[in-house]
Design a protein around this motif. Structure first.
Motif, PDB file in Angstrom:
ATOM      1  N   ILE A  10       0.830  -1.212   0.000  1.00 40.76           N
ATOM      2  CA  ILE A  10       0.000   0.000   0.000  1.00 40.76           C
ATOM      3  C   ILE A  10       0.863   1.260   0.000  1.00 40.76           C
ATOM      4  N   CYS A  11       2.178   1.125   0.264  1.00 41.80           N
ATOM      5  CA  CYS A  11       3.094   2.272   0.311  1.00 41.80           C
ATOM      6  C   CYS A  11       4.487   1.732   0.001  1.00 41.80           C
ATOM      7  N   ASP A  12       5.310   2.524  -0.728  1.00 46.80           N
ATOM      8  CA  ASP A  12       6.618   1.980  -1.106  1.00 46.80           C
ATOM      9  C   ASP A  12       7.653   2.078   0.019  1.00 46.80           C
ATOM     10  N   GLY A  13       7.308   2.773   1.104  1.00 49.69           N
ATOM     11  CA  GLY A  13       8.156   2.744   2.301  1.00 49.69           C
ATOM     12  C   GLY A  13       9.443   3.547   2.227  1.00 49.69           C
ATOM     13  N   THR A  14       9.650   4.354   1.179  1.00 46.79           N
ATOM     14  CA  THR A  14      10.912   5.094   1.112  1.00 46.79           C
ATOM     15  C   THR A  14      10.815   6.384   1.928  1.00 46.79           C
ATOM     16  N   MET A  15      11.607   6.455   2.979  1.00 45.52           N
ATOM     17  CA  MET A  15      11.591   7.639   3.835  1.00 45.52           C
ATOM     18  C   MET A  15      12.335   8.786   3.184  1.00 45.52           C
ATOM     19  N   GLU A  16      13.344   8.472   2.357  1.00 41.66           N
ATOM     20  CA  GLU A  16      14.161   9.508   1.708  1.00 41.66           C
ATOM     21  C   GLU A  16      13.314  10.327   0.739  1.00 41.66           C
ATOM     22  N   GLU A  17      12.367   9.688   0.053  1.00 47.75           N
ATOM     23  CA  GLU A  17      11.513  10.406  -0.896  1.00 47.75           C
ATOM     24  C   GLU A  17      10.240  10.922  -0.227  1.00 47.75           C
ATOM     25  N   GLY A  18      10.129  10.671   1.073  1.00 45.66           N
ATOM     26  CA  GLY A  18       8.980  11.195   1.805  1.00 45.66           C
ATOM     27  C   GLY A  18       7.713  10.360   1.684  1.00 45.66           C
ATOM     28  N   SER A  19       7.797   9.139   1.142  1.00 43.40           N
ATOM     29  CA  SER A  19       6.593   8.298   1.062  1.00 43.40           C
ATOM     30  C   SER A  19       6.171   7.826   2.445  1.00 43.40           C
ATOM     31  N   LEU A  20       7.155   7.739   3.347  1.00 48.34           N
ATOM     32  CA  LEU A  20       6.858   7.377   4.731  1.00 48.34           C
ATOM     33  C   LEU A  20       7.510   8.437   5.607  1.00 48.34           C
ATOM     34  N   ARG A  21       6.701   9.120   6.426  1.00 47.42           N
ATOM     35  CA  ARG A  21       7.245  10.210   7.245  1.00 47.42           C
ATOM     36  C   ARG A  21       6.834   9.987   8.697  1.00 47.42           C
ATOM     37  N   CYS A  22       7.723  10.362   9.593  1.00 47.85           N
ATOM     38  CA  CYS A  22       7.444  10.097  10.994  1.00 47.85           C
ATOM     39  C   CYS A  22       7.678  11.341  11.845  1.00 47.85           C
ATOM     40  N   ASP A  23       6.667  11.730  12.630  1.00 50.48           N
ATOM     41  CA  ASP A  23       6.830  12.788  13.628  1.00 50.48           C
ATOM     42  C   ASP A  23       6.885  12.110  14.985  1.00 50.48           C
ATOM     43  N   GLU A  31       2.236  10.624  35.954  1.00 47.15           N
ATOM     44  CA  GLU A  31       1.812  11.755  35.128  1.00 47.15           C
ATOM     45  C   GLU A  31       2.833  12.027  34.012  1.00 47.15           C
ATOM     46  N   PHE A  32       2.332  12.363  32.813  1.00 48.44           N
ATOM     47  CA  PHE A  32       3.222  12.664  31.702  1.00 48.44           C
ATOM     48  C   PHE A  32       3.804  14.067  31.832  1.00 48.44           C
ATOM     49  N   GLY A  33       4.999  14.240  31.302  1.00 49.53           N
ATOM     50  CA  GLY A  33       5.609  15.562  31.249  1.00 49.53           C
ATOM     51  C   GLY A  33       5.135  16.326  30.018  1.00 49.53           C
ATOM     52  N   THR A  34       5.652  17.551  29.858  1.00 51.03           N
ATOM     53  CA  THR A  34       5.309  18.385  28.697  1.00 51.03           C
ATOM     54  C   THR A  34       5.912  17.784  27.438  1.00 51.03           C
ATOM     55  N   LYS A  35       5.100  17.617  26.398  1.00 54.27           N
ATOM     56  CA  LYS A  35       5.618  16.957  25.197  1.00 54.27           C
ATOM     57  C   LYS A  35       6.069  17.949  24.132  1.00 54.27           C
ATOM     58  N   VAL A  36       7.051  17.488  23.379  1.00 50.37           N
ATOM     59  CA  VAL A  36       7.570  18.249  22.248  1.00 50.37           C
ATOM     60  C   VAL A  36       7.396  17.375  21.015  1.00 50.37           C
ATOM     61  N   GLU A  37       6.968  17.979  19.911  1.00 50.62           N
ATOM     62  CA  GLU A  37       6.804  17.210  18.677  1.00 50.62           C
ATOM     63  C   GLU A  37       7.983  17.523  17.756  1.00 50.62           C
ATOM     64  N   VAL A  38       8.680  16.484  17.295  1.00 51.84           N
ATOM     65  CA  VAL A  38       9.830  16.693  16.414  1.00 51.84           C
ATOM     66  C   VAL A  38       9.507  16.198  15.011  1.00 51.84           C
ATOM     67  N   LYS A  39       9.789  17.047  14.027  1.00 53.11           N
ATOM     68  CA  LYS A  39       9.501  16.740  12.621  1.00 53.11           C
ATOM     69  C   LYS A  39      10.788  16.747  11.801  1.00 53.11           C
ATOM     70  N   ASN A  40      10.641  16.366  10.526  1.00 53.69           N
ATOM     71  CA  ASN A  40      11.748  16.538   9.573  1.00 53.69           C
ATOM     72  C   ASN A  40      12.774  15.435   9.539  1.00 53.69           C
ATOM     73  N   THR A  75       6.678  22.591  18.718  1.00 54.12           N
ATOM     74  CA  THR A  75       7.080  21.758  17.596  1.00 54.12           C
ATOM     75  C   THR A  75       8.518  22.121  17.259  1.00 54.12           C
ATOM     76  N   ARG A  76       9.378  21.107  17.124  1.00 55.91           N
ATOM     77  CA  ARG A  76      10.779  21.351  16.805  1.00 55.91           C
ATOM     78  C   ARG A  76      11.152  20.595  15.541  1.00 55.91           C
ATOM     79  N   ALA A  77      12.148  21.111  14.821  1.00 54.81           N
ATOM     80  CA  ALA A  77      12.610  20.456  13.596  1.00 54.81           C
ATOM     81  C   ALA A  77      13.962  19.820  13.859  1.00 54.81           C
ATOM     82  N   PHE A  78      14.200  18.659  13.266  1.00 51.39           N
ATOM     83  CA  PHE A  78      15.494  18.000  13.412  1.00 51.39           C
ATOM     84  C   PHE A  78      16.432  18.489  12.319  1.00 51.39           C
ATOM     85  N   ASP A  79      17.632  18.872  12.720  1.00 55.11           N
ATOM     86  CA  ASP A  79      18.669  19.280  11.778  1.00 55.11           C
ATOM     87  C   ASP A  79      19.666  18.131  11.684  1.00 55.11           C
ATOM     88  N   ALA A  80      19.630  17.414  10.554  1.00 54.03           N
ATOM     89  CA  ALA A  80      20.430  16.189  10.433  1.00 54.03           C
ATOM     90  C   ALA A  80      21.935  16.483  10.440  1.00 54.03           C
TER      91      ALA A  80
END
Ligand code: ADP
Ligand code: MG
Length: 414
Positions: free
Chosen positions: A184-197, A209-218, A250-255
């Motif tokens: 159902i999906c080609d699974g290539t993360m490099e081309e963005g077919s599969l993306r994970c936050d 109790e949970f702490g304050t969450k941060v969402e990381v993208k990119n 929301t934070r971005a990852f710098d590879a």
């Protein structure tokens, strides 16, 4: 005594569905085409156009849901998620908010040390992808390519039940394997077919109790998901240890730097003003339709793994490696239809054949020898006509450059 912290992680995974056309329009879905050639008034959001749901998309989402034991909602509708961005011509994204197509479910998988684990899913919903901005290098300008606008996505949302970066990436790899098995999906993360936050927080070990969450993208690879989570866990612990406070953001990852940087805080986040999409009727999914989709499902890696270990007596290690890639599993299935020497078939596949593939940087799909020829070679050994080492050192290499069957080759070589 220093305090010990526990990470809490939940993932949101977007998978682009491999349909021929978009989710609400007949524009073709293809990667790497000239910008703005796969568009139509619908995907450009022209006034007066109406979306029409692609049936295949529903079928693919049901497949995914069934593979992980989700409940398929009998009745759902789409919602509008309103926000402005240049890659979103309508000014809203069509998604599912209140009534997603799949509810719950769980995904069992293995960690590298062989221990088994399970991640609980919250939901899987359908939505459309946005277009893509391309920032002109060195100029204060951006281009926009709408080819991707309207491509069908499923978003897989986990419960916050993941406790380390290792667990997160092993789970992500399992999802990648599943979508590829289901085709159902080609699974290539490099081309963005599969993306994970990744949503990440830390709490003092032993507290509930949970702490304050941060969402990381990119993150565009499984490795980078792991790096981003590890960096973020450390950053959060260091901030708390230094007496600081975390903010929901929301934070971005710098590879290149291996670090995360703030994109926007929760306070400044959009209020999406979700409301039901008035241009699309609700979807109804009958039990008969679900049964029909279920009939069409391929054998999944978990099922094959059970069979190989329990019925065929393979080691967990071999069974895992064979089922890790669908192509390898299919080759093994073809082999064991021709020989009852299950262990021998596994040894050839994971030994000589895998080495050959690795040496040549080749996929099993391009391996030149049909399973029947390997089965014939196994038979020759089982009949005691040649030894395993002769088969491996002399006959197997000869078979690669000859159409002759292994018995003929053995006789020729005396
Ligand atoms: P939001 O309202 O910000 O979208 P949700 O409750 O819908 O948050 O959760 C989004 C994702 O974040 C899910 O994958 C969930 O598992 C995860 N999540 C929620 N709370 C936390 C937390 N405190 N720490 C880490 N992940 C979390
Ligand atoms: Mg949410």
């Amino acid at each position: 005594m220093s305090i010990s912290y526990q990470p809490v992680i939940g993932l949101e995974i977007h998978a682009q569905l491999q349909t021929n056309s978009k989710i609400f329009a007949s524009d073709p879905v293809l990667f790497g085409q000239e910008a703005n050639t796969l568009i139509s008034p619908i995907s450009l959001g022209h006034p007066g156009t109406l979306p029409k749901l692609n049936k295949k998309v529903v079928e693919y989402a049901i497949k995914m849901g069934l593979s992980i034991g989700s409940t398929i909602a009998p009745k759902q509708y789409f919602d509008r998620k309103n926000y402005f961005y240049p890659d979103l011509p309508k000014g809203y994204q069509i998604t599912q908010d209140k009534e997603p197509i799949c509810i719950g479910g769980k995904v069992p998988f293995f960690l590298e040390d062989g221990s088994e684990l399970e991640v609980q899913l919250n939901r899987i919903h359908l939505e459309e992808d946005a277009g893509k901005l391309i920032h002109a290098p060195g100029k204060e300008a951006s281009w926009v390519d709408f080819n991707r606008a309207g491509t069908a996505l499923i978003e897989i949302v986990t419960e916050p039940c993941i406790r380390s970066s290792e667990e997160a990436v092993a789970f992500l790899a399992e999802i990648r394997k599943l979508v590829m098995y289901l085709e159902i999906c080609d699974g290539t993360m490099e081309e963005g077919s599969l993306r994970c936050d990744a949503n990440i927080s830390v709490r003092i070990k032993g507290t509930s109790e949970f702490g304050t969450k941060v969402e990381v993208k990119n993150m565009n690879s499984i490795r980078n998901v792991q790096r981003a989570i590890e960096f973020e866990i450390n950053r959060q612990i260091e901030t708390l240890e230094a007496g600081g406070q975390l903010s929901q953001e929301t934070r971005a990852f710098d590879a290149l730097k291996g670090s995360t940087i703030s994109m926007r805080s929760k306070e400044a986040a959009n209020d999406y003003r979700y409301f039901p999409e008035p241009d699309l009727p609700p979807i109804t999914v009958s039990q008969a339709h679900i049964a029909e989709v279920a009939k069409d499902m391929p054998a999944l890696p978990g099922v094959l793994f059970e069979r190989y270990t329990k019925e065929f007596g393979l080691s967990e290690y071999d069974a895992y490696n064979i089922t890790d890639q669908k192509g390898i599993a299919l080759y093994y299935e073809a082999l064991i239809a021709l020989t009852k020497n299950y262990k021998g078939a596994a040894n050839w596949l994971m030994g000589d054949i895998k080495s050959y593939l690795n040496e040549h940087g080749m996929d099993i799909q391009h391996f030149p020898m049909a399973p029947a020829r390997i089965a014939a070679l196994i038979e020759l050994i089982d009949q005691g006509k040649v030894s395993s080492s002769i088969a491996s050192q002399r006959i197997f290499p000869a078979m690669l450059s000859s159409e002759k069957n292994p018995l003929e080759l053995a006789e020729e070589m005396n």
